[in-house]
Design a protein around this motif. Structure first.
Motif, PDB file in Angstrom:
ATOM      1  N   PRO A   1       0.819  -1.213   0.000  1.00 53.16           N
ATOM      2  CA  PRO A   1       0.000   0.000   0.000  1.00 53.16           C
ATOM      3  C   PRO A   1       0.856   1.267   0.000  1.00 53.16           C
ATOM      4  N   GLY A   2       0.537   2.195  -0.913  1.00 53.14           N
ATOM      5  CA  GLY A   2       1.271   3.445  -1.012  1.00 53.14           C
ATOM      6  C   GLY A   2       2.515   3.387  -1.869  1.00 53.14           C
ATOM      7  N   SER A   3       2.845   2.191  -2.372  1.00 51.19           N
ATOM      8  CA  SER A   3       4.040   2.027  -3.192  1.00 51.19           C
ATOM      9  C   SER A   3       3.652   1.684  -4.626  1.00 51.19           C
ATOM     10  N   THR A   4       4.509   2.020  -5.570  1.00 45.95           N
ATOM     11  CA  THR A   4       4.312   1.622  -6.970  1.00 45.95           C
ATOM     12  C   THR A   4       5.370   0.624  -7.415  1.00 45.95           C
ATOM     13  N   MET A   5       6.239   0.203  -6.488  1.00 48.57           N
ATOM     14  CA  MET A   5       7.339  -0.684  -6.849  1.00 48.57           C
ATOM     15  C   MET A   5       6.846  -2.121  -6.945  1.00 48.57           C
ATOM     16  N   GLY A   6       6.345  -2.453  -8.110  1.00 48.74           N
ATOM     17  CA  GLY A   6       5.844  -3.794  -8.354  1.00 48.74           C
ATOM     18  C   GLY A   6       4.955  -3.774  -9.581  1.00 48.74           C
ATOM     19  N   VAL A   7       4.151  -4.817  -9.707  1.00 44.02           N
ATOM     20  CA  VAL A   7       3.216  -4.942 -10.829  1.00 44.02           C
ATOM     21  C   VAL A   7       1.803  -4.778 -10.286  1.00 44.02           C
ATOM     22  N   GLY A   8       1.040  -3.846 -10.846  1.00 44.45           N
ATOM     23  CA  GLY A   8      -0.262  -3.469 -10.313  1.00 44.45           C
ATOM     24  C   GLY A   8      -1.223  -4.622 -10.108  1.00 44.45           C
ATOM     25  N   ASP A   9      -2.143  -4.419  -9.186  1.00 45.38           N
ATOM     26  CA  ASP A   9      -3.169  -5.427  -8.907  1.00 45.38           C
ATOM     27  C   ASP A   9      -4.315  -5.339  -9.904  1.00 45.38           C
ATOM     28  N   ASP A  10      -4.674  -4.117 -10.303  1.00 42.49           N
ATOM     29  CA  ASP A  10      -5.771  -3.941 -11.253  1.00 42.49           C
ATOM     30  C   ASP A  10      -5.316  -4.315 -12.662  1.00 42.49           C
ATOM     31  N   VAL A  11      -6.102  -5.171 -13.297  1.00 42.85           N
ATOM     32  CA  VAL A  11      -5.818  -5.598 -14.669  1.00 42.85           C
ATOM     33  C   VAL A  11      -6.934  -5.060 -15.563  1.00 42.85           C
ATOM     34  N   ASP A  12      -6.563  -4.191 -16.480  1.00 42.06           N
ATOM     35  CA  ASP A  12      -7.508  -3.560 -17.396  1.00 42.06           C
ATOM     36  C   ASP A  12      -7.630  -4.440 -18.649  1.00 42.06           C
ATOM     37  N   VAL A  13      -8.832  -4.941 -18.916  1.00 45.84           N
ATOM     38  CA  VAL A  13      -9.045  -5.903 -20.001  1.00 45.84           C
ATOM     39  C   VAL A  13      -9.891  -5.270 -21.110  1.00 45.84           C
ATOM     40  N   THR A  14      -9.423  -5.381 -22.346  1.00 47.27           N
ATOM     41  CA  THR A  14     -10.152  -4.884 -23.512  1.00 47.27           C
ATOM     42  C   THR A  14     -10.384  -6.036 -24.485  1.00 47.27           C
ATOM     43  N   ILE A  15     -11.628  -6.159 -24.944  1.00 48.63           N
ATOM     44  CA  ILE A  15     -12.003  -7.258 -25.845  1.00 48.63           C
ATOM     45  C   ILE A  15     -12.570  -6.679 -27.135  1.00 48.63           C
ATOM     46  N   GLU A  16     -12.086  -7.171 -28.254  1.00 46.79           N
ATOM     47  CA  GLU A  16     -12.668  -6.886 -29.563  1.00 46.79           C
ATOM     48  C   GLU A  16     -12.998  -8.234 -30.200  1.00 46.79           C
ATOM     49  N   THR A  17     -14.243  -8.405 -30.631  1.00 48.89           N
ATOM     50  CA  THR A  17     -14.614  -9.736 -31.105  1.00 48.89           C
ATOM     51  C   THR A  17     -15.725  -9.695 -32.136  1.00 48.89           C
ATOM     52  N   GLU A  18     -15.736 -10.717 -32.977  1.00 48.12           N
ATOM     53  CA  GLU A  18     -16.823 -10.943 -33.916  1.00 48.12           C
ATOM     54  C   GLU A  18     -17.265 -12.396 -33.804  1.00 48.12           C
ATOM     55  N   PHE A  19     -18.545 -12.635 -34.082  1.00 49.61           N
ATOM     56  CA  PHE A  19     -19.122 -13.968 -34.079  1.00 49.61           C
ATOM     57  C   PHE A  19     -19.812 -14.199 -35.420  1.00 49.61           C
ATOM     58  N   THR A  20     -19.816 -15.441 -35.870  1.00 52.84           N
ATOM     59  CA  THR A  20     -20.444 -15.766 -37.147  1.00 52.84           C
ATOM     60  C   THR A  20     -21.394 -16.946 -36.988  1.00 52.84           C
ATOM     61  N   MET A  21     -22.335 -17.047 -37.922  1.00 55.27           N
ATOM     62  CA  MET A  21     -23.281 -18.167 -37.932  1.00 55.27           C
ATOM     63  C   MET A  21     -23.594 -18.547 -39.374  1.00 55.27           C
ATOM     64  N   GLY A  22     -23.476 -19.831 -39.676  1.00 55.38           N
ATOM     65  CA  GLY A  22     -23.862 -20.315 -40.988  1.00 55.38           C
ATOM     66  C   GLY A  22     -22.841 -20.023 -42.072  1.00 55.38           C
ATOM     67  N   LYS A  23     -23.219 -20.387 -43.293  1.00 55.21           N
ATOM     68  CA  LYS A  23     -22.359 -20.216 -44.448  1.00 55.21           C
ATOM     69  C   LYS A  23     -22.924 -19.128 -45.364  1.00 55.21           C
ATOM     70  N   PRO A  24     -22.107 -18.639 -46.304  1.00 57.84           N
ATOM     71  CA  PRO A  24     -22.636 -17.659 -47.259  1.00 57.84           C
ATOM     72  C   PRO A  24     -23.817 -18.232 -48.031  1.00 57.84           C
ATOM     73  N   ARG A  25     -24.750 -17.374 -48.379  1.00 58.71           N
ATOM     74  CA  ARG A  25     -25.896 -17.803 -49.189  1.00 58.71           C
ATOM     75  C   ARG A  25     -25.403 -18.134 -50.591  1.00 58.71           C
ATOM     76  N   ALA A  26     -26.038 -19.103 -51.224  1.00 57.77           N
ATOM     77  CA  ALA A  26     -25.725 -19.408 -52.616  1.00 57.77           C
ATOM     78  C   ALA A  26     -26.194 -18.261 -53.498  1.00 57.77           C
ATOM     79  N   PRO A  27     -25.393 -17.874 -54.483  1.00 54.46           N
ATOM     80  CA  PRO A  27     -25.812 -16.783 -55.393  1.00 54.46           C
ATOM     81  C   PRO A  27     -27.148 -17.091 -56.028  1.00 54.46           C
ATOM     82  N   ALA A  28     -27.968 -16.063 -56.189  1.00 53.67           N
ATOM     83  CA  ALA A  28     -29.262 -16.252 -56.825  1.00 53.67           C
ATOM     84  C   ALA A  28     -29.088 -16.667 -58.286  1.00 53.67           C
ATOM     85  N   LYS A  29     -29.922 -17.603 -58.742  1.00 51.03           N
ATOM     86  CA  LYS A  29     -29.856 -18.064 -60.122  1.00 51.03           C
ATOM     87  C   LYS A  29     -30.460 -17.016 -61.040  1.00 51.03           C
ATOM     88  N   THR A  30     -29.802 -16.855 -62.182  1.00 51.50           N
ATOM     89  CA  THR A  30     -30.314 -15.879 -63.162  1.00 51.50           C
ATOM     90  C   THR A  30     -30.854 -16.579 -64.379  1.00 51.50           C
TER      91      THR A  30
END
Length: 219
Positions: free
Chosen positions: A190-219
């Motif tokens: 307590p009161g010292s900075t000589m060490g590695v902090g207790d608070d861990v700041d976490v940042t998350i960047e993420t994407e999720f997917t479902m299924g496959k691409p749709r088949a191209p429409a027939k012409t």
């Protein structure tokens, strides 16, 4: 003649300005991603953490091996659930000194040989805005499970198309105390900075997917 032309132009601009909201309202809404079970897209996911180092900087590192799934329901966001699993051995360090990764995997820190995964399983979603929420859940680190709350922003998504399956993306942030999970080695007195902090700041960047691409429409 110039005055007449200027008046006509001004009136035309006014009509366009007045009509713009109606045009925008009449424009079709962008297609939205459907409800369902989405899987984590590993190439577009990162979990980065920062921790105070001697009071001089915030040491930053990230995990490379993450998996997870999300039950997505845009009609009822409060019912959504998410779970994620991290391999602590996948910790990626910036120019680590020889043996530093092994030290972090040892008993003073992650003890990865004994505790092979870090997990998060949500228990509650509390909306805080149109696209934001506080997501609470059980976080397990170093064999200890405690409740943790993340501030999450929904960045949008789209349904399956000819190039891709349905896709959704999120950003999240939270702070944990590592000593609460039995990882108190090196925490400054307590009161010292000589060490590695207790608070861990976490940042998350993420994407999720479902299924496959749709088949191209027939012409």
């Amino acid at each position: 003649m110039k005055t007449v032309t200027a008046c006509v132009a001004a009136k035309a601009m006014a009509l366009v300005f007045l009509a713009s909201p109606a045009i925008a309202a009449a424009a079709p809404a962008a297609p939205q991603p459907p409800a369902g079970v989405y899987v984590l897209d590993k190439p577009h996911t990162s979990v980065t953490f920062r921790v105070n180092h001697l009071g001089f900087s915030h040491y930053t590192a990230r995990f490379a091996n993450i998996d997870g799934k999300l039950k997505f329901n845009p009609a009822a966001p409060a019912t959504m659930t998410v779970e994620a699993v991290i391999d602590p051995q996948s910790l990626a360090l910036n120019a680590p000194p020889a043996g530093f990764h092994d030290q972090l995997m040892g008993k003073n820190f992650f003890d990865a040989a004994t505790f092979k995964t870090i997990t998060f399983r949500s228990t509650k979603v509390a909306l805080t805005g149109k696209n934001t929420a506080k997501v609470s859940g059980n976080f397990t680190l170093h064999g200890v499970t405690k409740p943790v709350t993340l501030d999450v922003t929904y960045n949008g998504g789209y349904p399956a198309n000819a190039m891709d399956g349905a896709r959704i993306g999120f950003s999240a942030h939270g702070v944990i105390k590592r000593s609460a999970f039995g990882m108190g080695f090196g925490v400054p007195a307590p009161g010292s900075t000589m060490g590695v902090g207790d608070d861990v700041d976490v940042t998350i960047e993420t994407e999720f997917t479902m299924g496959k691409p749709r088949a191209p429409a027939k012409t």
